[in-house]
Design an enzyme around this catalytic site. Sequence first.
Site, PDB file in Angstrom:
ATOM      1  N   LEU E  70       0.825  -1.210   0.000  1.00  0.00           N
ATOM      2  CA  LEU E  70       0.000   0.000   0.000  1.00  0.00           C
ATOM      3  C   LEU E  70       0.859   1.259   0.000  1.00  0.00           C
ATOM      4  CD1 LEU E  70      -2.331  -1.076   2.950  1.00  0.00           C
ATOM      5  CD2 LEU E  70      -2.802  -1.386   0.523  1.00  0.00           C
ATOM      6  N   GLY E  72       3.531   4.370  -0.536  1.00  0.00           N
ATOM      7  CA  GLY E  72       3.733   5.343  -1.600  1.00  0.00           C
ATOM      8  C   GLY E  72       2.714   6.454  -1.502  1.00  0.00           C
ATOM      9  N   SER E  74      -0.455   8.584  -2.397  1.00  0.00           N
ATOM     10  CA  SER E  74      -1.754   8.111  -2.875  1.00  0.00           C
ATOM     11  C   SER E  74      -2.632   9.217  -3.441  1.00  0.00           C
ATOM     12  CB  SER E  74      -2.480   7.386  -1.748  1.00  0.00           C
ATOM     13  OG  SER E  74      -2.747   8.282  -0.715  1.00  0.00           O
ATOM     14  N   SER E 110      -4.816   1.967  -8.506  1.00  0.00           N
ATOM     15  CA  SER E 110      -5.848   2.973  -8.271  1.00  0.00           C
ATOM     16  C   SER E 110      -6.718   3.136  -9.502  1.00  0.00           C
ATOM     17  CB  SER E 110      -5.171   4.303  -7.946  1.00  0.00           C
ATOM     18  OG  SER E 110      -6.090   5.368  -8.054  1.00  0.00           O
ATOM     19  N   TYR E 135       0.262  10.746 -10.657  1.00  0.00           N
ATOM     20  CA  TYR E 135      -0.010   9.649  -9.736  1.00  0.00           C
ATOM     21  C   TYR E 135      -0.559   8.437 -10.495  1.00  0.00           C
ATOM     22  CZ  TYR E 135      -2.765   6.998  -6.330  1.00  0.00           C
ATOM     23  OH  TYR E 135      -3.332   5.994  -5.595  1.00  0.00           O
ATOM     24  N   ARG E 173     -19.715  11.160  -6.372  1.00  0.00           N
ATOM     25  CA  ARG E 173     -18.934  10.254  -7.215  1.00  0.00           C
ATOM     26  C   ARG E 173     -18.668   8.929  -6.501  1.00  0.00           C
ATOM     27  NH1 ARG E 173     -13.535   9.439  -7.173  1.00  0.00           N
ATOM     28  NH2 ARG E 173     -12.651   8.380  -8.995  1.00  0.00           N
TER      29      ARG E 173
END
Lengths: 266, 266, 266, 266, 266, 266
Positions: E70, E72, E74, E110, E135, E173
Amino acid sequence: MMKRLLITGAAGGLGTLCRARLGHMADTLRLSDVADMDPAGDGEEVVPCDLADAAAVHALVEGCDGIVHLGGKSIEGTFAEILNSNIIGTYNVYEAARKAGVKRILFASSNHAIGFHTRETRIDALAPMRPDSLYGVSKCYGENLARLYHDKFGIDTAVVRIGSCFPEPKDHRMLATWLSPDDFVRLIERIFTTTRLGYAIVYGASDNEECWWDNRHARYLGWRPEDNAEVFRTKLDGLMTPPDSDHPAVRFQGGSFAAVGHFEDD
Amino acid sequence: MMKRLLITGAAGGLGTLCRARLGHMADTLRLSDVADMDPAGDGEEVVPCDLADAAAVHALVEGCDGIVHLGGKSIEGTFAEILNSNIIGTYNVYEAARKAGVKRILFASSNHAIGFHTRETRIDALAPMRPDSLYGVSKCYGENLARLYHDKFGIDTAVVRIGSCFPEPKDHRMLATWLSPDDFVRLIERIFTTTRLGYAIVYGASDNEECWWDNRHARYLGWRPEDNAEVFRTKLDGLMTPPDSDHPAVRFQGGSFAAVGHFEDD
Amino acid sequence: MMKRLLITGAAGGLGTLCRARLGHMADTLRLSDVADMDPAGDGEEVVPCDLADAAAVHALVEGCDGIVHLGGKSIEGTFAEILNSNIIGTYNVYEAARKAGVKRILFASSNHAIGFHTRETRIDALAPMRPDSLYGVSKCYGENLARLYHDKFGIDTAVVRIGSCFPEPKDHRMLATWLSPDDFVRLIERIFTTTRLGYAIVYGASDNEECWWDNRHARYLGWRPEDNAEVFRTKLDGLMTPPDSDHPAVRFQGGSFAAVGHFEDD
Amino acid sequence: MMKRLLITGAAGGLGTLCRARLGHMADTLRLSDVADMDPAGDGEEVVPCDLADAAAVHALVEGCDGIVHLGGKSIEGTFAEILNSNIIGTYNVYEAARKAGVKRILFASSNHAIGFHTRETRIDALAPMRPDSLYGVSKCYGENLARLYHDKFGIDTAVVRIGSCFPEPKDHRMLATWLSPDDFVRLIERIFTTTRLGYAIVYGASDNEECWWDNRHARYLGWRPEDNAEVFRTKLDGLMTPPDSDHPAVRFQGGSFAAVGHFEDD
Amino acid sequence: MMKRLLITGAAGGLGTLCRARLGHMADTLRLSDVADMDPAGDGEEVVPCDLADAAAVHALVEGCDGIVHLGGKSIEGTFAEILNSNIIGTYNVYEAARKAGVKRILFASSNHAIGFHTRETRIDALAPMRPDSLYGVSKCYGENLARLYHDKFGIDTAVVRIGSCFPEPKDHRMLATWLSPDDFVRLIERIFTTTRLGYAIVYGASDNEECWWDNRHARYLGWRPEDNAEVFRTKLDGLMTPPDSDHPAVRFQGGSFAAVGHFEDD
Amino acid sequence: MMKRLLITGAAGGLGTLCRARLGHMADTLRLSDVADMDPAGDGEEVVPCDLADAAAVHALVEGCDGIVHLGGKSIEGTFAEILNSNIIGTYNVYEAARKAGVKRILFASSNHAIGFHTRETRIDALAPMRPDSLYGVSKCYGENLARLYHDKFGIDTAVVRIGSCFPEPKDHRMLATWLSPDDFVRLIERIFTTTRLGYAIVYGASDNEECWWDNRHARYLGWRPEDNAEVFRTKLDGLMTPPDSDHPAVRFQGGSFAAVGHFEDD
């Protein structure tokens, strides 16, 4: 006709080819490499530059109308090598283009971005990426970066997944992957003169009998390769024997890149 | 170049063609059929064999490097006929190849494996099988058997769904399905000399104007047909009138095979 | 409700299940097998029959409205075994149906018709056949025969590629392939009561969490499985450890059938 | 050879071309338009007709073996114009064909039926309709009407989505969309002489280097265009500059039709 | 049950969730982050580590059976940030896994790897990458790196394109992109207990009414989300109004990431 | 919540349903039909209007925020009927919406726009149109018109290809095509409250066991039907027997519309 066309990686094999053959496309060819280059001739500017140096790249790109981005490492290497030249370097080029307002780029990607597809798999521009090396991963990265800069910032790119661009095929695999220098030059001409480029993925291979790649999604560019590696088959047959049918370098499109192991960092 | 190439069904139409044209591909052509054959010439062995006889087939295959498997019934027949020559016979060939270590086979399948697709349906190697006859069912069976022997035992096969291989087209349907003998020979050469064969499904048709089949998945073999049935159209127009537009022999790719009824067992 | 529904293979596992559960679908269940069966109960007829005996099969089928064709060998075997029960036997059933005017058949195919697809491959009814055994090849053959009899003679068939139909899953693979007896019975009910059957390929698996197969092309039949193998996971975990992740019996959908070698003829 | 071939819209550009070039296809060309036409020559009948007049259209179609339906408005117009000529007119033609037993029709549709696909989108006959104008909507309507008359009444139609059929390309977009008059004539010949037409959607463009459309689903007709707009590129470059890369007339396949606003009814 | 499961990014939001909820999956959870973490509890090891430090990462990975990666950055950041944590860091993790023999990894990718697809576009695991930010480009890079390590070195990875994993949706969203913590935990359990992982791309979203992503290619893992963001709709409606229908943050799947500009390097 | 929602065809079956059930969606329901309607109740306006009268339609649409366009003929009719109500009427509605600035429309299309697909064909929003009647052709026309107004003028439309919306299924075909009034109302709610509508094609059917249509491309709207026609099967079985399996009304999705002949103009 452009005012100034930048060619990165101008000292390399493809760069040398482009330097010799693209003079008619711009008033000035700006030639750049981290390696030594011949002095500038008529209609040329020679600008040494390390692509990992952001400020230098920004200066390099300023004032250009188009970029043929060939620079960076073009074979498998250690991660450090790939990182500097291909990952940081390509970012610097795109970011400089955004700031300088350059709207059209040829990004020299590679068949090694999809090299773990098997030879029996017919792929087109929609095929999943399947890199065969750290080098291939860096080319996928560049393609995705280019797509972002297209979608978000309106910069058009032709991603050219170059097969094997040499004067003639060097082994049996290249009977399928060969891109003749003439066909490559014709492709570059299309990319910089077509009315609309958009974001295109093009497999850079000539009209060879053996063929793994389908360029139908790029037909709107108007490029149809004219050369055919087949004329070199007999010569190659006399020179060498291809690897066994089940060898990884034969099974996968990426050839020896798919077969080679990891390059250790120093 | 192979040491010994076996051709089954050597007394038939395609077999005669291959006997005459494939001598350059192996030191020895081993020719086999259940019917009478001409005596062996230079570089030939003549080995009569009933493909339904497992032991005979095993002896036949022993010592060969490749097989052009043309043997068996090539038109609709009674189930008993199809069963013996095509179902049992093809099993015997593959099982003998497995035991003898033969790694490359051309299996002469047929367009009748997909003959119930309509003429307006463009199909490629991924299209569902749709046989038009018991004969067609037996060809589907052979294709699936070949795939099993590839997936499980590593034997490579080119399944060639032959259209209509004759010196020239005999009716209007063959303007689409015609495979010139020259194109067939060139295909066989590719199959036995390509670096990697794998498991390929190839539609055996020349570069005809009318075209129902798409060979893109087999382009890695490097075969591009060169002949074109169109040159025979005027001649055919003078000789005959094709069936009505709605006739089953016109609507379906398999032509009259799709239109004919069941062949009763005796 | 049918007058007479024929069940072949009635002495086997699935046959026994069907005998016990399908009585409500026809006035008479005609039960047939080459093995011994229990005597006929109410609403039953017991008709011993070797499916390889064409005349016997024709007599068997005469007078039936529908057929649940479960008969034949249901695991890998020698070619001779497969040939007699599955290839000749299934032909006899379809040919008898054509002559007797039977218009609706359930053909018990098997996941082994597609068993060489990898577990990661999501497949539907259009996926290429990829048998994992001679048994699987015979099931492909039956599917293609059924399609011919549909396209040419108007006989409707539901090809059911049965996963693993047992009271409960016997190993971890069956957590994906399990077809509960209840779901199977519900499927059979749909097949024989739907207004139109046509030619349908149905993957016979319950609504399991793990799932490799997509039945969307068969949704017009109205069958939605209701059971879920997941409830047996903990029990299975306590009983056994699955094979290693890279074992062929794990990599391929066909499980151990894809891993097992050739069964020699006697 | 037909007895009588009807050409609607015979006074227009395409109609004039067809009148001059299709005489060999029928004993009699029946020429019709609402505008003035030249008097009938040998093998010609001139029948003035307003396509919006059902009775007149029925009389017009009676006695014909085939129809080349070019009539109607061929550019964007007000809804009233489109309605009368293209929506009512085309219905009248198909309904007259049904009553008169005409079984083969060429319907001159247009690339404007799909003109809101972007230039980078490769489309074939299965692509969703995406009209760029009321005119384009009327062409979609005609295509769907023709499909109904095919599915329900057995009338065969070739829908030709004509690109730009002129003696030579008039702007840069036409380097992709140009259909040479010779290629168009060859296509018409195929449509009326092929053994089976069925319902075909054909993109009417020559074999141009730039290409957005894929005609593979129509290859069974046997038409392969022979001309190539590329020979006119240099001339065009000297005459004009194409619009900017992001102009709607460049981004969308329909060109200026996609860029133009609504035409108000009077 | 694993001996030691490594969780990188353990101090972040997802990491905290995993720390609290994954204890049952391994004898020891090894927790790592560059930020401060709570002291180790029972069954925990706390190992601070900067992922950009190759040697430290190699030490970190040694002795683990699986990795939930996970770590790094984000969210969108400057290139320098993304480069260090996501590009160099992820390479270090995979290279360490290769050397240490770790065979199973969850890579937290992601939805921003595909964020420039429009909301109306239904995508599955085969959809082209289309990052919406630097990203997102780094996540595409990680996915391709993982694929290389799978194809070349046999390391299995589940790429999870996480939507929005929070206790509840924070805006409209997220009614489509929400991944409930419970569903995420269930997915992780599947990934580390399934018999075979291979290389899987999974969209990390719950069973929401609004849905842009299709997980059918990952159904073999046996994960079916159970929660549904819809229960939060009324609450959200009371709290805020979504942006206008044509706002980039609404048009594109990536939401505000697709709408935000470039983050300048310092 | 809208200020004013227009419902055309308010006197018809669906219109009556919507009048009774959509009051909560707008301050005012404006109800329109050419037939007599009940007087306006609270929150209602009753505006008689012939959709073929452009000026009247423009007045009708002015001041509305959304339109549920149910008006027009809803069964097969003569061309004159279809032309006036469905072709001219729908144009008038869209053109009025453009002028009045209405940005969101539900267009009541029909399964008869695709009714000539066979029952065995699983179709989604990308399937080619295949109308089964003049009525169906007019619905295709409306869908294409709506797409033009979306692509060119930015008006969002949900095309709903309504199956059979009645209190309960009236025949066996409706076990597949039934749309419960509750599910229809829930769909309308989604269409007018979703953050972004765009251009969506939705098959209007409940969650029936028998299912020919795949709504995955519309999942972003968040509509999941909840009812199931299956609960009415036993009742239907007691009331009637469906047509024979090969009857056109059974073979094609459009049912009796596909089977009925042409409706002559008076």
